[in-house]
Scaffold this active site. Structure first.
Site, PDB file in Angstrom:
ATOM      1  CG  PHE A  71      -2.069   0.941   1.088  1.00  0.00           C
ATOM      2  CD1 PHE A  71      -3.182   0.609   0.336  1.00  0.00           C
ATOM      3  CD2 PHE A  71      -2.018   2.182   1.690  1.00  0.00           C
ATOM      4  CE1 PHE A  71      -4.243   1.489   0.197  1.00  0.00           C
ATOM      5  CE2 PHE A  71      -3.065   3.074   1.561  1.00  0.00           C
ATOM      6  CZ  PHE A  71      -4.184   2.731   0.816  1.00  0.00           C
ATOM      7  CB  ALA A 123       0.813  -0.603   7.584  1.00  0.00           C
ATOM      8  CD1 TRP A 124      -4.663  -5.949   9.714  1.00  0.00           C
ATOM      9  CD2 TRP A 124      -4.551  -4.162  11.054  1.00  0.00           C
ATOM     10  NE1 TRP A 124      -5.357  -6.241  10.869  1.00  0.00           N
ATOM     11  CE2 TRP A 124      -5.302  -5.153  11.700  1.00  0.00           C
ATOM     12  CE3 TRP A 124      -4.344  -2.942  11.702  1.00  0.00           C
ATOM     13  CZ2 TRP A 124      -5.848  -4.986  12.962  1.00  0.00           C
ATOM     14  CZ3 TRP A 124      -4.889  -2.770  12.955  1.00  0.00           C
ATOM     15  CH2 TRP A 124      -5.624  -3.776  13.581  1.00  0.00           C
ATOM     16  CB  ALA A 137       4.223   4.703   3.398  1.00  0.00           C
ATOM     17  CB  VAL A 138       0.476   4.376   7.937  1.00  0.00           C
ATOM     18  CG1 VAL A 138      -0.983   4.634   8.280  1.00  0.00           C
ATOM     19  CG2 VAL A 138       0.784   2.886   7.983  1.00  0.00           C
ATOM     20  CG  HIS A 174      -7.784   3.398   8.225  1.00  0.00           C
ATOM     21  ND1 HIS A 174      -6.662   3.408   7.438  1.00  0.00           N
ATOM     22  CD2 HIS A 174      -8.197   2.112   8.273  1.00  0.00           C
ATOM     23  CE1 HIS A 174      -6.406   2.177   7.021  1.00  0.00           C
ATOM     24  NE2 HIS A 174      -7.321   1.376   7.509  1.00  0.00           N
ATOM     25  NE  ARG A 213      10.017  12.148   7.751  1.00  0.00           N
ATOM     26  CZ  ARG A 213       9.764  13.427   7.459  1.00  0.00           C
ATOM     27  NH1 ARG A 213       9.310  13.757   6.260  1.00  0.00           N
ATOM     28  NH2 ARG A 213       9.969  14.373   8.346  1.00  0.00           N
TER      29      ARG A 213
END
Length: 163
Positions: free
Chosen positions: A22, A56-57, A80-81, A88, A127
């Protein structure tokens, strides 16, 4: 008093990079940065595996499964979130971070964090090879440094088993 520091040396190490798909425009450069840093510090290219998970989950369970194999000296996590308009972000970022930390603690293996948690996509891009470097590469170097530190600090006294 003894004082120990590690060097990010990769010779003879086997490392897995667990990466979230994601936000692929961010996570692919993070994963590439991690692999490049590992190989640049002496890890053989064939001794690096990359596991891609949907988001990420799913990172913590993949980290745990990788560690359960006993094949890897360390895990480098990248993802990356990016904050949105709903809560969320808070649930995913917090629980993914907690699960990754718990895996490292439970397996007593370095699991380093290249999971970006940013407010904007621009911050994430900065980043992932932009103005703020590549946090995937930074996480890879931290994993190697931790492995060397453990070798130096706990190499011959067996004190970890005695504790």
């Amino acid at each position: 008093m003894a004082e120990f520091n590690g060097d990010p040396r990769g010779e003879g190490r086997r490392i897995v990079v667990v990466a979230s798909r994601f936000n692929e425009g961010i996570t692919v450069p993070l994963a590439e940065g991690a692999v490049s840093a590992l190989v640049g510090r002496g890890v053989a290219f064939d001794d690096v595996d990359v596991l891609w998970v949907p988001g990420a989950w799913e990172l913590p369970v993949a980290v745990r499964r990788a560690l359960a194999t006993g094949r890897y000296d360390a895990v480098v996590v990248v993802g990356a979130v990016v904050r949105g308009d709903t809560p969320h972000f808070d649930f995913v970022a917090g629980e993914a971070s907690r699960g990754i930390m718990e895996a490292s603690r439970d397996f007593e293996v370095p699991v380093t964090m290249g999971l970006l948690t940013t407010d904007t996509m621009e911050q994430a891009e900065a980043r992932a090879g932009g103005a703020h470097g590549n946090k995937g590469a930074d996480a890879a170097l931290a994993a190697l440094e931790m492995l060397d530190l453990f070798d130096r600090a706990f190499a011959d006294d067996g004190s970890e088993e005695d504790a």
